[in-house]
Scaffold this motif. Sequence first.
Motif, short mmCIF file in Angstrom:
data_model
loop_
_atom_site.label_atom_id
_atom_site.label_comp_id
_atom_site.label_asym_id
_atom_site.label_seq_id
_atom_site.Cartn_x
_atom_site.Cartn_y
_atom_site.Cartn_z
N ALA A 15 0.87 -1.28 -0.03
CA ALA A 15 0.11 -0.03 -0.02
C ALA A 15 0.82 1.25 -0.07
CB ALA A 15 -0.82 0.14 1.27
N PRO A 16 0.39 2.27 -0.67
CA PRO A 16 1.45 3.44 -0.59
C PRO A 16 1.19 4.26 0.71
CG PRO A 16 -0.91 3.84 -1.72
CD PRO A 16 -0.77 2.33 -1.47
N GLN A 17 2.47 4.71 1.02
CA GLN A 17 2.68 5.30 2.30
C GLN A 17 1.98 6.52 2.41
OE1 GLN A 17 4.69 4.12 4.85
NE2 GLN A 17 5.15 2.25 3.44
N GLN A 18 1.29 6.71 3.69
CA GLN A 18 0.61 7.87 3.93
C GLN A 18 1.26 8.79 4.60
OE1 GLN A 18 -3.13 7.41 5.81
NE2 GLN A 18 -4.27 6.54 3.78
N ARG A 19 1.04 10.06 4.27
CA ARG A 19 1.87 11.25 4.92
C ARG A 19 1.12 11.60 6.42
NH1 ARG A 19 1.15 15.03 0.49
NH2 ARG A 19 -0.92 15.54 1.45
N GLY A 20 2.23 11.94 7.16
CA GLY A 20 1.72 12.24 8.49
C GLY A 20 0.91 13.47 8.70
N GLY A 21 0.33 13.66 9.63
CA GLY A 21 -0.70 14.82 9.94
C GLY A 21 0.18 16.06 10.19
N CYS A 22 1.63 15.79 10.70
CA CYS A 22 2.21 17.14 10.91
C CYS A 22 2.83 17.66 9.43
CB CYS A 22 3.59 16.29 11.65
SG CYS A 22 4.57 18.04 12.32
N LEU A 23 3.13 16.75 8.59
CA LEU A 23 3.79 17.37 7.09
C LEU A 23 2.67 17.97 6.54
CD1 LEU A 23 5.90 17.27 4.90
CD2 LEU A 23 4.96 15.06 4.28
N ALA A 25 -0.18 19.69 7.99
CA ALA A 25 -0.20 20.85 8.70
C ALA A 25 1.04 21.79 8.14
CB ALA A 25 -0.17 20.64 10.10
N LEU A 26 2.24 21.48 8.10
CA LEU A 26 3.51 22.22 7.41
C LEU A 26 3.01 22.60 6.00
CD1 LEU A 26 6.52 20.52 8.88
CD2 LEU A 26 5.39 22.78 9.88
N MET A 27 2.70 21.73 5.40
CA MET A 27 2.30 22.09 3.90
C MET A 27 1.12 23.04 3.78
SD MET A 27 2.58 18.61 1.90
CE MET A 27 1.99 19.09 0.27
N ALA A 28 0.31 23.07 4.51
CA ALA A 28 -0.77 23.89 4.60
C ALA A 28 -0.47 25.33 5.22
CB ALA A 28 -2.00 23.43 5.53
N ILE A 29 0.13 25.34 6.16
CA ILE A 29 0.75 26.68 6.74
C ILE A 29 1.85 27.31 5.57
CG2 ILE A 29 2.32 27.73 8.54
CD1 ILE A 29 1.08 25.31 10.15
N ALA A 30 2.73 26.42 5.08
CA ALA A 30 3.53 27.13 4.09
C ALA A 30 2.74 27.72 3.09
CB ALA A 30 4.30 25.99 3.78
N GLY A 31 1.88 26.84 2.47
CA GLY A 31 0.90 27.46 1.45
C GLY A 31 0.35 28.72 1.81
N ILE A 32 -0.26 28.94 3.13
CA ILE A 32 -0.89 30.24 3.40
C ILE A 32 0.11 31.36 3.40
CG2 ILE A 32 -1.94 31.17 5.44
CD1 ILE A 32 -3.21 28.70 6.22
N GLY A 70 2.02 33.29 -5.45
CA GLY A 70 0.65 32.84 -4.84
C GLY A 70 -0.17 31.43 -5.31
N ILE A 71 0.11 31.24 -6.57
CA ILE A 71 -0.43 30.19 -7.40
C ILE A 71 0.27 28.84 -6.73
CG2 ILE A 71 -0.62 28.84 -9.58
CD1 ILE A 71 -0.98 31.61 -10.71
N GLY A 72 1.42 29.04 -6.51
CA GLY A 72 2.29 27.95 -6.12
C GLY A 72 1.65 27.69 -4.45
N GLY A 73 1.12 28.80 -3.67
CA GLY A 73 0.70 28.48 -2.38
C GLY A 73 -0.73 27.78 -2.54
N VAL A 74 -1.53 28.05 -3.60
CA VAL A 74 -2.68 27.37 -3.69
C VAL A 74 -2.57 26.15 -3.94
CG1 VAL A 74 -4.86 27.37 -5.18
CG2 VAL A 74 -3.93 29.45 -4.51
N ALA A 75 -1.57 25.89 -4.88
CA ALA A 75 -1.19 24.22 -5.19
C ALA A 75 -1.01 23.73 -4.03
CB ALA A 75 -0.32 24.40 -6.42
N MET A 76 0.08 24.21 -3.21
CA MET A 76 0.46 23.37 -1.94
C MET A 76 -0.82 23.22 -1.13
SD MET A 76 3.62 24.45 0.54
CE MET A 76 4.82 24.12 -0.74
#
Length: 94
Positions: A15-23, A25-32, A70-76
């Motif tokens: 099965a493909p590895q799932q990302r952890g919740g911390c990663l 959250a960090l991706m969402a914060i960096a995107g913001i 900004g478009i990169g942030g939306v994509a992230m």
Amino acid sequence: MSDSSANPPAVPPQAPQQRGGCLTALMAIAGIFMLLPGLCALLFGGMSVVEDGKIPSDIASLVFLGLVIGIGGVAMIWAAIKGRKAPAHPPNQP
């Protein structure tokens, strides 16, 4: 002698590895944070269009760069939200 036509042992698919919740959250914060330059680009680009009727060439590249970030942030943010969904498992085959 060995038989070269023998099948190798079957390896079960993993099965493909799932990302952890911390990663996620960090991706969402960096995107913001990446949305802020896009917001500034819209603000300053809009102000210069209202004043002059066109974007001056000295800030056009900065406005474009801010929009790209900004478009990169939306994509992230999209990747962080979409990547957290559990993958669908195929039904067990006999």
